[in-house]
Design a protein around this motif. Structure first.
Motif, PDB file in Angstrom:
ATOM      1  N   ILE A  67      81.644  58.136  59.375  1.00  0.00           N
ATOM      2  CA  ILE A  67      81.810  59.029  58.229  1.00  0.00           C
ATOM      3  C   ILE A  67      82.718  60.187  58.640  1.00  0.00           C
ATOM      4  CG2 ILE A  67      80.591  60.665  56.741  1.00  0.00           C
ATOM      5  CD1 ILE A  67      78.175  58.810  56.879  1.00  0.00           C
ATOM      6  N   SER A  68      83.598  60.579  57.731  1.00  0.00           N
ATOM      7  CA  SER A  68      84.479  61.715  58.009  1.00  0.00           C
ATOM      8  C   SER A  68      84.327  62.768  56.927  1.00  0.00           C
ATOM      9  CB  SER A  68      85.940  61.256  58.098  1.00  0.00           C
ATOM     10  OG  SER A  68      86.386  60.784  56.842  1.00  0.00           O
ATOM     11  N   LEU A  69      84.756  63.989  57.253  1.00  0.00           N
ATOM     12  CA  LEU A  69      84.670  65.106  56.324  1.00  0.00           C
ATOM     13  C   LEU A  69      86.031  65.775  56.199  1.00  0.00           C
ATOM     14  CD1 LEU A  69      81.883  65.143  58.245  1.00  0.00           C
ATOM     15  CD2 LEU A  69      81.297  66.971  56.687  1.00  0.00           C
ATOM     16  N   SER A  70      86.255  66.402  55.069  1.00  0.00           N
ATOM     17  CA  SER A  70      87.465  67.192  54.885  1.00  0.00           C
ATOM     18  C   SER A  70      87.494  68.326  55.907  1.00  0.00           C
ATOM     19  CB  SER A  70      87.486  67.784  53.472  1.00  0.00           C
ATOM     20  OG  SER A  70      88.434  68.828  53.371  1.00  0.00           O
TER      21      SER A  70
ATOM     22  N   ARG B  86      78.495  56.980  34.940  1.00  0.00           N
ATOM     23  CA  ARG B  86      79.707  57.238  34.164  1.00  0.00           C
ATOM     24  C   ARG B  86      80.191  58.677  34.370  1.00  0.00           C
ATOM     25  NH1 ARG B  86      78.618  54.359  28.242  1.00  0.00           N
ATOM     26  NH2 ARG B  86      79.642  52.373  28.760  1.00  0.00           N
ATOM     27  N   ARG B  87      79.257  59.607  34.317  1.00  0.00           N
ATOM     28  CA  ARG B  87      79.602  61.022  34.446  1.00  0.00           C
ATOM     29  C   ARG B  87      80.175  61.316  35.827  1.00  0.00           C
ATOM     30  NH1 ARG B  87      74.530  64.042  33.178  1.00  0.00           N
ATOM     31  NH2 ARG B  87      73.897  63.175  35.175  1.00  0.00           N
ATOM     32  N   ASP B  88      79.506  60.820  36.872  1.00  0.00           N
ATOM     33  CA  ASP B  88      79.930  61.097  38.238  1.00  0.00           C
ATOM     34  C   ASP B  88      81.307  60.495  38.504  1.00  0.00           C
ATOM     35  OD1 ASP B  88      79.486  62.076  40.901  1.00  0.00           O
ATOM     36  OD2 ASP B  88      79.115  60.010  41.511  1.00  0.00           O
ATOM     37  N   THR B  89      81.524  59.269  38.015  1.00  0.00           N
ATOM     38  CA  THR B  89      82.822  58.616  38.202  1.00  0.00           C
ATOM     39  C   THR B  89      83.916  59.364  37.453  1.00  0.00           C
ATOM     40  OG1 THR B  89      81.729  56.480  38.474  1.00  0.00           O
ATOM     41  CG2 THR B  89      84.075  56.447  37.950  1.00  0.00           C
ATOM     42  N   ALA B  90      83.611  59.807  36.241  1.00  0.00           N
ATOM     43  CA  ALA B  90      84.594  60.567  35.461  1.00  0.00           C
ATOM     44  C   ALA B  90      84.979  61.858  36.175  1.00  0.00           C
ATOM     45  CB  ALA B  90      84.043  60.865  34.069  1.00  0.00           C
ATOM     46  N   LEU B  91      83.999  62.573  36.692  1.00  0.00           N
ATOM     47  CA  LEU B  91      84.274  63.824  37.399  1.00  0.00           C
ATOM     48  C   LEU B  91      85.134  63.568  38.629  1.00  0.00           C
ATOM     49  CD1 LEU B  91      80.763  65.525  37.217  1.00  0.00           C
ATOM     50  CD2 LEU B  91      82.781  66.081  35.868  1.00  0.00           C
ATOM     51  N   TYR B  92      84.865  62.460  39.307  1.00  0.00           N
ATOM     52  CA  TYR B  92      85.638  62.128  40.510  1.00  0.00           C
ATOM     53  C   TYR B  92      87.100  61.856  40.156  1.00  0.00           C
ATOM     54  CZ  TYR B  92      87.328  59.404  44.474  1.00  0.00           C
ATOM     55  OH  TYR B  92      88.070  58.932  45.523  1.00  0.00           O
TER      56      TYR B  92
ATOM     57  N   VAL C  62      86.294  69.937  45.301  1.00  0.00           N
ATOM     58  CA  VAL C  62      85.193  69.395  44.503  1.00  0.00           C
ATOM     59  C   VAL C  62      84.999  67.897  44.729  1.00  0.00           C
ATOM     60  CG1 VAL C  62      86.656  68.974  42.482  1.00  0.00           C
ATOM     61  CG2 VAL C  62      84.201  69.346  42.184  1.00  0.00           C
ATOM     62  N   ALA C  63      86.061  67.166  45.070  1.00  0.00           N
ATOM     63  CA  ALA C  63      85.918  65.729  45.303  1.00  0.00           C
ATOM     64  C   ALA C  63      84.951  65.434  46.447  1.00  0.00           C
ATOM     65  CB  ALA C  63      87.281  65.104  45.598  1.00  0.00           C
ATOM     66  N   GLU C  64      84.821  66.373  47.394  1.00  0.00           N
ATOM     67  CA  GLU C  64      83.916  66.176  48.528  1.00  0.00           C
ATOM     68  C   GLU C  64      82.450  66.202  48.107  1.00  0.00           C
ATOM     69  OE1 GLU C  64      84.712  65.530  51.799  1.00  0.00           O
ATOM     70  OE2 GLU C  64      86.757  65.319  51.042  1.00  0.00           O
ATOM     71  N   TYR C  65      82.162  66.771  46.940  1.00  0.00           N
ATOM     72  CA  TYR C  65      80.771  66.888  46.505  1.00  0.00           C
ATOM     73  C   TYR C  65      80.148  65.530  46.226  1.00  0.00           C
ATOM     74  CZ  TYR C  65      80.751  71.986  46.190  1.00  0.00           C
ATOM     75  OH  TYR C  65      80.756  73.315  46.496  1.00  0.00           O
ATOM     76  N   ARG C  66      80.983  64.554  45.916  1.00  0.00           N
ATOM     77  CA  ARG C  66      80.474  63.195  45.699  1.00  0.00           C
ATOM     78  C   ARG C  66      79.764  62.695  46.948  1.00  0.00           C
ATOM     79  NH1 ARG C  66      81.684  58.947  42.229  1.00  0.00           N
ATOM     80  NH2 ARG C  66      81.499  56.862  43.125  1.00  0.00           N
TER      81      ARG C  66
ATOM     82  N   ILE D 181      76.414  66.506  39.440  1.00  0.00           N
ATOM     83  CA  ILE D 181      76.673  67.891  39.842  1.00  0.00           C
ATOM     84  C   ILE D 181      77.246  68.662  38.659  1.00  0.00           C
ATOM     85  CG2 ILE D 181      77.993  69.372  41.404  1.00  0.00           C
ATOM     86  CD1 ILE D 181      78.104  66.845  43.268  1.00  0.00           C
ATOM     87  N   PHE D 182      76.753  69.879  38.461  1.00  0.00           N
ATOM     88  CA  PHE D 182      77.195  70.721  37.349  1.00  0.00           C
ATOM     89  C   PHE D 182      77.495  72.117  37.866  1.00  0.00           C
ATOM     90  CE2 PHE D 182      74.239  67.525  35.823  1.00  0.00           C
ATOM     91  CZ  PHE D 182      74.989  66.897  34.835  1.00  0.00           C
ATOM     92  N   PHE D 183      78.610  72.670  37.390  1.00  0.00           N
ATOM     93  CA  PHE D 183      79.039  74.003  37.814  1.00  0.00           C
ATOM     94  C   PHE D 183      78.811  75.025  36.696  1.00  0.00           C
ATOM     95  CE2 PHE D 183      81.476  70.954  40.297  1.00  0.00           C
ATOM     96  CZ  PHE D 183      81.315  71.450  41.582  1.00  0.00           C
ATOM     97  N   ASN D 184      78.901  76.295  37.075  1.00  0.00           N
ATOM     98  CA  ASN D 184      78.744  77.418  36.138  1.00  0.00           C
ATOM     99  C   ASN D 184      77.401  77.379  35.417  1.00  0.00           C
ATOM    100  OD1 ASN D 184      81.402  78.629  36.505  1.00  0.00           O
ATOM    101  ND2 ASN D 184      82.200  76.794  35.508  1.00  0.00           N
TER     102      ASN D 184
END
Length: 336
Positions: free
Chosen positions: A4-7, A284-290, A173-177, A185-188
Motif C-alpha cells: 500500500i502506498s500513500l500520497s 454510487r455516491r462514493d464512486t461519483a465523488l471519486y 480529497v481523492a486520498e479519503y477513499r 464522506i461528507f464535508f462542511n
C-alpha cells in the motif's frame, strides 16, 4: 498488503511542525528511507512501511504523538495507556465510551464523545478548551486512528454510515477513499464524527492483552496495512456492486452469487445496521465523488459509471447526497 502506498501529502503533513521544534526534516526522512526530493513531486507516493517508520520517528523526535498539531504534546505512551484502559471492555460501545473518557482528561486536547441517537451511534470529536482548530491533518489523524482502532478491536473494518467533516474538501480529497476504506464522506458538516449503526456498538471485542502487546510494537503500521479475512456481509455486497456498478445487480443476483436466499441476505445486512439500497447508494455516491476529482471524466461519463442511464437522474441523486449539483461540487474541488 504492505505494498500500500500513500500520497506524499501525508509525509509533508507529519513533518509540518518539526522545524519549529528544532528538528531536521532531512534527518527524519533519511532515517525513514525516504528521499527528500520525493516530497516536492506533485504525484509522488510513499510505501506504507516507510511512512509508518517516518511517523514513528517523528513522534519520538518531537516527543508528541500528535506531532505538533495541538497546543501541548501527547507524550509518547499516551496511546499505549489508552489501549490498556479499554482492552478488557466487553463491547465496542463500552470500549469507545472509555476511549472518549480517557481523552477527555486532556482539557486542551481533542474532546470526544460517544452519542447514541436513535438508530445510530456518533463518535463525535471537537477541539479542546482554548483551541479553535487542529488543522486538516490533525482531524484526519484523530478520525483515522479512531476508525482503525475500532476496527482492530473487533477484527473487522467497522462499516460506517458516514464520515462527517466540518471543513471543506481538501486538495487531496481523492486520498479519503483509501483513508476511510471507501466509507461515505461528507464535508462542511456541523460536526466532525464517525457515524455507525447502534447495533454495531454491541459487538464483542476480539482482542486481548497478548494481541495488544503485538499491536503496540508497530501500531502505526498496523493501522495502515491491516486487512481482516472475515469480511462483513455489507462489505461483500459492496465489493460486488462496485465491480458491476454500471449495471448495478439487484439483491436477488447478489444473494445468488453469495449462495444465500435474498431474505437471508436482507436479515444479515439488517443485523449489521444497513440495507441493500443503502449500500447501493453509498457505492454510487462514493464512486461519483471519486471520479469528480478526475478532470478527464465528464459528468455524463460519471453518470454512466455510477449506474445512471440519464445524466439528469444522476444530477438529482447527487444533489440529495451533497446538497449541490455535481458540477458545483467539482468546482469546489478545483478551487481548493
Amino acid at each position: 498488503m504492505r505494498n500500500i502506498s500513500l500520497s506524499n501529502y501525508f509525509a509533508r503533513a507529519v513533518l509540518e511542525n518539526v522545524e519549529k521544534a528544532g528538528i531536521s526534516r532531512e534527518s527524519l526522512l533519511s532515517s525513514a528511507g525516504i528521499a527528500p526530493d520525493l516530497l516536492a513531486q506533485p504525484d509522488a507516493r510513499i510505501p506504507a512501511v516507510q511512512f509508518g517508520r517516518l511517523q514513528t520517528k517523528t513522534i519520538l523526535a518531537m516527543r508528541d504523538e500528535f506531532v505538533g498539531y495541538g497546543p501541548q504534546a501527547y507524550l509518547p505512551g499516551t496511546w499505549t495507556n489508552m489501549c490498556h484502559s479499554v482492552i478488557h471492555c466487553t463491547s465496542l460501545g463500552h470500549a469507545l465510551a472509555r476511549y472518549c473518557r480517557f481523552f477527555q482528561m486532556f482539557e486542551w486536547g481533542f474532546q470526544s464523545e460517544l452519542i447514541i441517537d436513535g438508530e445510530f451511534a456518533h463518535l463525535r470529536v471537537k477541539a479542546g478548551n482554548g483551541v479553535e482548530d487542529y488543522g486538516i491533518y490533525g482531524w484526519e489523524m484523530i478520525l483515522f486512528n479512531a476508525h482503525r482502532f475500532a476496527s482492530w478491536l473487533i477484527r473487522q473494518h467497522l462499516p460506517l454510515q458516514a464520515v462527517n467533516l466540518s471543513y471543506d474538501a481538501p486538495a487531496h480529497v481523492a486520498e479519503y477513499r483509501h483513508l476511510f476504506l471507501g466509507q461515505p464522506i461528507f464535508f462542511n458538516k456541523p460536526h466532525t464524527e464517525l457515524v455507525f449503526h447502534r447495533s454495531l456498538a454491541e459487538l464483542p471485542l476480539s482482542q486481548n492483552e497478548t494481541s495488544l502487546r503485538r499491536f503496540l510494537k508497530h501500531p502505526n503500521l498496523v493501522f495502515l496495512v491491516q486487512q481482516y479475512p472475515q469480511k462483513s456481509w455489507s462489505t461483500e455486497v459492496r465489493l460486488i456492486i462496485n465491480k458491476q456498478l454500471t449495471s448495478t445487480p439487484g439483491i436477488e443476483d447478489i444473494a445468488q452469487t453469495l449462495g444465500l436466499h435474498p431474505q437471508t441476505l436482507r436479515r444479515r445486512l439488517a443485523h449489521e445496521g444497513t440495507t441493500f439500497n443503502d449500500i447501493k447508494t453509498q457505492c454510487r455516491r462514493d464512486t461519483a465523488l471519486y471520479f469528480l476529482g478526475k478532470s478527464s471524466f465528464t459528468i455524463e461519463q460519471i453518470a454512466l459509471r455510477t449506474g445512471f442511464s440519464e445524466t439528469s437522474a444522476f444530477t438529482r441523486a447527487f444533489k440529495t447526497w451533497t446538497g449541490v449539483p455535481p458540477q458545483s461540487y467539482r468546482q469546489q474541488l478545483a478551487e481548493n
